[in-house]
Design a protein around this motif. Structure first.
Motif, PDB file in Angstrom:
ATOM      1  N   ASN A 105      56.912  41.769  57.749  1.00 43.74           N
ATOM      2  CA  ASN A 105      56.784  43.111  57.154  1.00 43.74           C
ATOM      3  C   ASN A 105      57.771  43.315  56.011  1.00 43.74           C
ATOM      4  N   LEU A 106      58.940  42.674  56.124  1.00 43.63           N
ATOM      5  CA  LEU A 106      59.950  42.819  55.068  1.00 43.63           C
ATOM      6  C   LEU A 106      59.515  42.184  53.757  1.00 43.63           C
ATOM      7  N   VAL A 107      58.697  41.126  53.853  1.00 46.37           N
ATOM      8  CA  VAL A 107      58.268  40.422  52.633  1.00 46.37           C
ATOM      9  C   VAL A 107      56.746  40.299  52.575  1.00 46.37           C
ATOM     10  N   SER A 108      56.047  41.302  53.068  1.00 48.47           N
ATOM     11  CA  SER A 108      54.590  41.244  53.072  1.00 48.47           C
ATOM     12  C   SER A 108      54.031  41.272  51.652  1.00 48.47           C
ATOM     13  N   GLU A 109      52.896  40.644  51.487  1.00 50.27           N
ATOM     14  CA  GLU A 109      52.237  40.615  50.178  1.00 50.27           C
ATOM     15  C   GLU A 109      51.838  42.023  49.750  1.00 50.27           C
ATOM     16  N   GLU A 110      51.372  42.830  50.701  1.00 49.25           N
ATOM     17  CA  GLU A 110      50.941  44.197  50.398  1.00 49.25           C
ATOM     18  C   GLU A 110      52.105  45.031  49.875  1.00 49.25           C
ATOM     19  N   ARG A 111      53.278  44.838  50.491  1.00 49.12           N
ATOM     20  CA  ARG A 111      54.473  45.589  50.084  1.00 49.12           C
ATOM     21  C   ARG A 111      54.862  45.235  48.647  1.00 49.12           C
ATOM     22  N   LEU A 112      54.862  43.933  48.351  1.00 47.70           N
ATOM     23  CA  LEU A 112      55.212  43.506  46.994  1.00 47.70           C
ATOM     24  C   LEU A 112      54.199  44.018  45.980  1.00 47.70           C
ATOM     25  N   GLU A 113      52.892  43.858  46.285  1.00 54.00           N
ATOM     26  CA  GLU A 113      51.854  44.242  45.329  1.00 54.00           C
ATOM     27  C   GLU A 113      51.863  45.747  45.066  1.00 54.00           C
ATOM     28  N   ALA A 114      52.173  46.526  46.088  1.00 51.27           N
ATOM     29  CA  ALA A 114      52.259  47.984  45.887  1.00 51.27           C
ATOM     30  C   ALA A 114      53.377  48.311  44.900  1.00 51.27           C
ATOM     31  N   GLN A 115      54.511  47.622  45.044  1.00 50.38           N
ATOM     32  CA  GLN A 115      55.627  47.857  44.128  1.00 50.38           C
ATOM     33  C   GLN A 115      55.304  47.377  42.720  1.00 50.38           C
ATOM     34  N   VAL A 116      54.575  46.256  42.627  1.00 51.63           N
ATOM     35  CA  VAL A 116      54.174  45.733  41.315  1.00 51.63           C
ATOM     36  C   VAL A 116      53.255  46.720  40.609  1.00 51.63           C
ATOM     37  N   ARG A 117      52.306  47.294  41.349  1.00 51.02           N
ATOM     38  CA  ARG A 117      51.391  48.274  40.752  1.00 51.02           C
ATOM     39  C   ARG A 117      52.157  49.498  40.261  1.00 51.02           C
ATOM     40  N   GLU A 118      53.094  49.970  41.077  1.00 49.10           N
ATOM     41  CA  GLU A 118      53.893  51.136  40.675  1.00 49.10           C
ATOM     42  C   GLU A 118      54.704  50.831  39.416  1.00 49.10           C
ATOM     43  N   THR A 119      55.283  49.619  39.361  1.00 48.83           N
ATOM     44  CA  THR A 119      56.068  49.226  38.190  1.00 48.83           C
ATOM     45  C   THR A 119      55.201  49.183  36.945  1.00 48.83           C
ATOM     46  N   ARG A 120      54.002  48.613  37.075  1.00 44.15           N
ATOM     47  CA  ARG A 120      53.083  48.535  35.929  1.00 44.15           C
ATOM     48  C   ARG A 120      52.717  49.933  35.434  1.00 44.15           C
ATOM     49  N   ASP A 121      52.410  50.824  36.374  1.00 43.18           N
ATOM     50  CA  ASP A 121      52.033  52.192  35.988  1.00 43.18           C
ATOM     51  C   ASP A 121      53.188  52.913  35.288  1.00 43.18           C
ATOM     52  N   ARG A 122      54.402  52.749  35.836  1.00 48.17           N
ATOM     53  CA  ARG A 122      55.553  53.431  35.237  1.00 48.17           C
ATOM     54  C   ARG A 122      55.881  52.863  33.856  1.00 48.17           C
ATOM     55  N   MET A 123      55.688  51.541  33.681  1.00 49.81           N
ATOM     56  CA  MET A 123      55.924  50.938  32.369  1.00 49.81           C
ATOM     57  C   MET A 123      54.919  51.452  31.349  1.00 49.81           C
ATOM     58  N   LYS A 124      53.658  51.633  31.783  1.00 54.98           N
ATOM     59  CA  LYS A 124      52.634  52.166  30.864  1.00 54.98           C
ATOM     60  C   LYS A 124      52.950  53.602  30.458  1.00 54.98           C
ATOM     61  N   ASP A 125      53.538  54.349  31.397  1.00 53.20           N
ATOM     62  CA  ASP A 125      53.856  55.759  31.122  1.00 53.20           C
ATOM     63  C   ASP A 125      55.144  55.920  30.330  1.00 53.20           C
ATOM     64  N   SER A 126      55.912  54.844  30.232  1.00 51.51           N
ATOM     65  CA  SER A 126      57.200  54.938  29.546  1.00 51.51           C
ATOM     66  C   SER A 126      56.992  54.966  28.035  1.00 51.51           C
ATOM     67  N   TRP A 127      57.782  55.836  27.362  1.00 47.77           N
ATOM     68  CA  TRP A 127      57.627  55.983  25.907  1.00 47.77           C
ATOM     69  C   TRP A 127      58.628  55.128  25.139  1.00 47.77           C
ATOM     70  N   THR A 128      59.592  54.574  25.837  1.00 46.32           N
ATOM     71  CA  THR A 128      60.641  53.820  25.140  1.00 46.32           C
ATOM     72  C   THR A 128      60.814  52.436  25.739  1.00 46.32           C
TER      73      THR A 128
END
Length: 654
Positions: free
Chosen positions: A434-457
């Motif tokens: 559970n500490l290193v599950s694929e689902e956990r990592l992929e959820a964080q990757v998706r959030e990072t991608r979304d936040r990078m797209k929303d970033s203006w700088t």
């Protein structure tokens, strides 16, 4: 060494693996006959069979364009067709990675091509490999070299596209050539990846060749540099004797070959191609050899490698010599030295890996089984001696049954305790996973991608990149803490178990993730350098995000997956040695109780009982002899190792 010798060595290696498969089947039958078989043992043997059947030896040919990678592959594998089969001429011919192998599942000869446009999709090469509809597949007619060559020429096909289109496909503008007709366009490969399945004695035996593009296209395919080249068993690094080690050669060597996450367990070797440019009939052979040795030493110094690992040769002259059956030219080309290296060094390393990963495990299991049978034989022999001294009585048979039953009860209770411990380990394993599950990592990757797209700088995007690797590092720190607790628990189980049994030689498998955790921490440092790189700071947002996720996040996924696999397998295997030992003891004692009861029930006179006991002893001795025979076969040296020992002994005798 001739090409035939290389084929013979690969054939010997294949034969050795086939013998190991037969011995594994024999060992399985022996375990079943002695009632020592279990689900755990079955899984271990199945892993061994899979390792031997699916074993491949991957050689990656890497180098800048016009170094002769494809020409060398033609010389090694296509000379029988009497011409160059893979496109190989001056300029940038191989612009897409090309795999050469034999598809043992379909047993077909074909060329399979993945369109470059698939780079716009969010699929990795590994995912696309499972989607045949995405590929263009052409059957290859081995009986017609001309049509086969025409089909293989497709590998070098290119498109001329706008700079914007090239960028959207992940290419760097400064790494591409402009179209000579229209300077506003740049040239890109038509295909992202090519696979050639072909019947060939070496390829059929599991040899796999990876032909890579030059620096201009190498960095554009992240999975190639993140996974395929690093996971190759050996790398053949192509250089040109007339140019030596250039700046772009060094870039490839440092950035794509000698990386932290590279395996290359069978070694890295440099090939100085085109030594025929140094051939000089006027200066004489001694002068030529001195010139070759000089550039060989220069190359070894610049790449920080042993001079013995730098091989001067001429792929062009080797191909000509083989096609025209000119043995003298073939020998002079020095290709035999490379073929010798493949067989003597690279195959030998594969033999060592199989011995380390499979044979040592099987031999450990076999030695446990032999030790248990030997103990039973000793016990039966003592019983027979007691019969001879005291005669046979109901009391003696009763005592023998009781003693055996007591031993059986001891191991039965141990097994119940171990099964309870194993359930506990399973729960611990779920915590680790559970500490290193694929689902956990992929959820964080998706959030990072979304936040990078929303970033203006750029600063904002850099901050999100950093947060992703901090998240991964935090999970790994938690994993390390939980793993230490789990390992302490396993050690305490072993300690309690070995205090009152003869199993002190048994040791748990360690939780082996330290190497991967170090690799991810190194990757975090690489990500920090990526964030600070001025070229990336000036890159347009969409391209920067794509580059970050294709390269750094792709590599993080790869290493993260290796850690996850260890957390899945380790909890099951940590207690396996004592589980196997206990189960074998219990089953053998169970078998012995049945035999004693049968002996006591069916044989009234002492002589018949002694004969029955002797039969049990003879049967045990026979099973031990079979086990010793299996062990001898497993211990037989692998072919390359055996040949090297013979050569060394011959040299010593001389």
């Amino acid at each position: 060494m001739s090409t035939g010798s290389l084929s013979n060595q690969v054939e010997a290696y294949y034969g050795w693996k086939s013998n190991l498969l037969r011995e594994l089947a024999r060992y399985q039958d022996w375990l079943q006959n002695n009632e020592l078989y279990s689900d755990d043992i079955a899984r271990r043997l199945q892993r061994g069979v899979k390792l031997l059947k699916e074993d491949e030896l991957t050689l990656a040919f890497v180098g800048e364009y016009s170094r002769g990678k494809t020409e060398l592959i033609n010389a090694l594998f296509f000379s029988e067709f009497g011409q160059r089969m893979l496109p190989s001429q001056a300029g940038r011919t191989t612009m897409c990675p090309t795999e050469l192998f034999y598809d043992r599942e379909s047993s077909k000869n074909y060329l399979s091509l993945l369109p470059i446009e698939t780079r716009k999709e969010d699929y990795t090469l590994a995912q696309l490999a499972k989607q045949p509809e995405k590929w263009t597949t052409i059957d290859l007619d081995m009986s017609s070299p001309a049509s086969m060559k025409a089909n293989l020429d497709e590998v070098a096909k290119t498109h001329s596209v706008s700079i914007e289109e090239a960028k959207s496909l992940g290419f760097h503008e400064n790494m591409l050539d402009h179209d000579p007709v229209n300077r506003d366009l740049v040239i890109i490969p038509a295909w992202r990846h090519a696979k050639i399945s072909m019947q060939n004695p070496l390829l059929e035996r599991g040899l796999r060749i990876l032909d890579t593009p030059g620096l201009n296209a190498l960095g554009s395919e992240p999975e190639l540099t993140i996974s395929m080249i690093p996971s190759a068993h050996a790398v053949i690094f192509l250089l040109s004797a007339d140019t030596g080690v250039t700046a772009s050669d060094l870039t490839i060597w440092k950035d794509y070959i000698t990386t932290d996450n590279a395996d290359h367990s069978a070694g890295r070797f440099a090939v100085l191609n085109k030594i025929d440019v140094l051939w000089d009939d006027l200066q004489g052979e001694e002068y030529v050899q001195q010139s070759i040795q000089k550039v060989q030493q220069y190359t070894a110094d610049h790449l920080d490698m042993s001079v013995e690992d730098v091989l001067p040769l001429s792929a062009k002259q080797a191909l000509i010599g083989k096609v025209k059956a000119d043995h003298a030219l073939y020998e002079k080309s020095a290709l035999p030295q490379l073929e010798n290296l493949i067989s003597e060094r690279i195959l030998a390393e594969k033999e060592r890996l199989i011995t380390k990963t499979l044979l040592n495990d099987i031999l450990g299991m076999l030695q446990n089984s032999q030790a248990i049978l030997s103990a039973r034989l000793e016990s039966l022999t003592e019983q027979l001696d007691e019969y001879k001294d005291k005669g046979v009585s109901k009391e003696l048979m009763h005592n023998l049954t009781q003693k055996t039953q007591k031993d059986y009860d001891f191991y039965y209770k141990k097994l119940i305790t171990l099964r309870s411990s194993r359930r506990l380990m399973k729960s611990q394993g779920e915590i680790l996973q559970n500490l290193v599950s694929e689902e956990r990592l992929e959820a964080q990757v998706r959030e990072t991608r979304d936040r990078m797209k929303d970033s203006w700088t750029t600063i904002g995007m850099n901050r999100e990149m950093g947060k992703l690797f901090e998240f991964i590092e935090h999970d790994l720190n938690n994993l390390a803490s939980e793993a230490r607790l789990a390992e302490k628990m396993v050690l305490s189980i072993y300690k309690r178990y070995t205090e009152d049994t003869r199993a002190k030689h048994l040791h748990p498998k360690p939780f082996a993730t330290a190497k991967h955790i170090r690799a991810l921490r190194d990757l975090k440092n690489k990500a920090n350098r990526f964030r600070r790189d001025p070229r990336n700071i000036m890159t347009e947002q969409t391209l920067l995000i794509k580059r970050f996720f294709d390269t750094l996040v792709g590599e993080a996924r790869l290493i993260h997956n290796r850690i996850l696999n260890e957390t899945i397998t380790w909890p099951d295997e940590a207690l396996l040695p004592i589980m196997q030992y206990t189960l074998e003891q219990k089953q053998l004692l169970e078998h012995q109780i049945r035999r004693i009861k049968t002996l006591s029930r069916n044989n009234k006179d002492a002589r018949s009982q002694r004969e029955q006991l002797k039969s049990m002893i003879n049967d045990t001795q026979k099973q031990l002899m079979i086990a010793e025979s299996i062990q001898r076969h497993f211990r037989k040296p692998a072919p390359i190792h055996l040949r090297q020992k013979v050569v060394n002994l011959a040299g010593y005798a001389g």
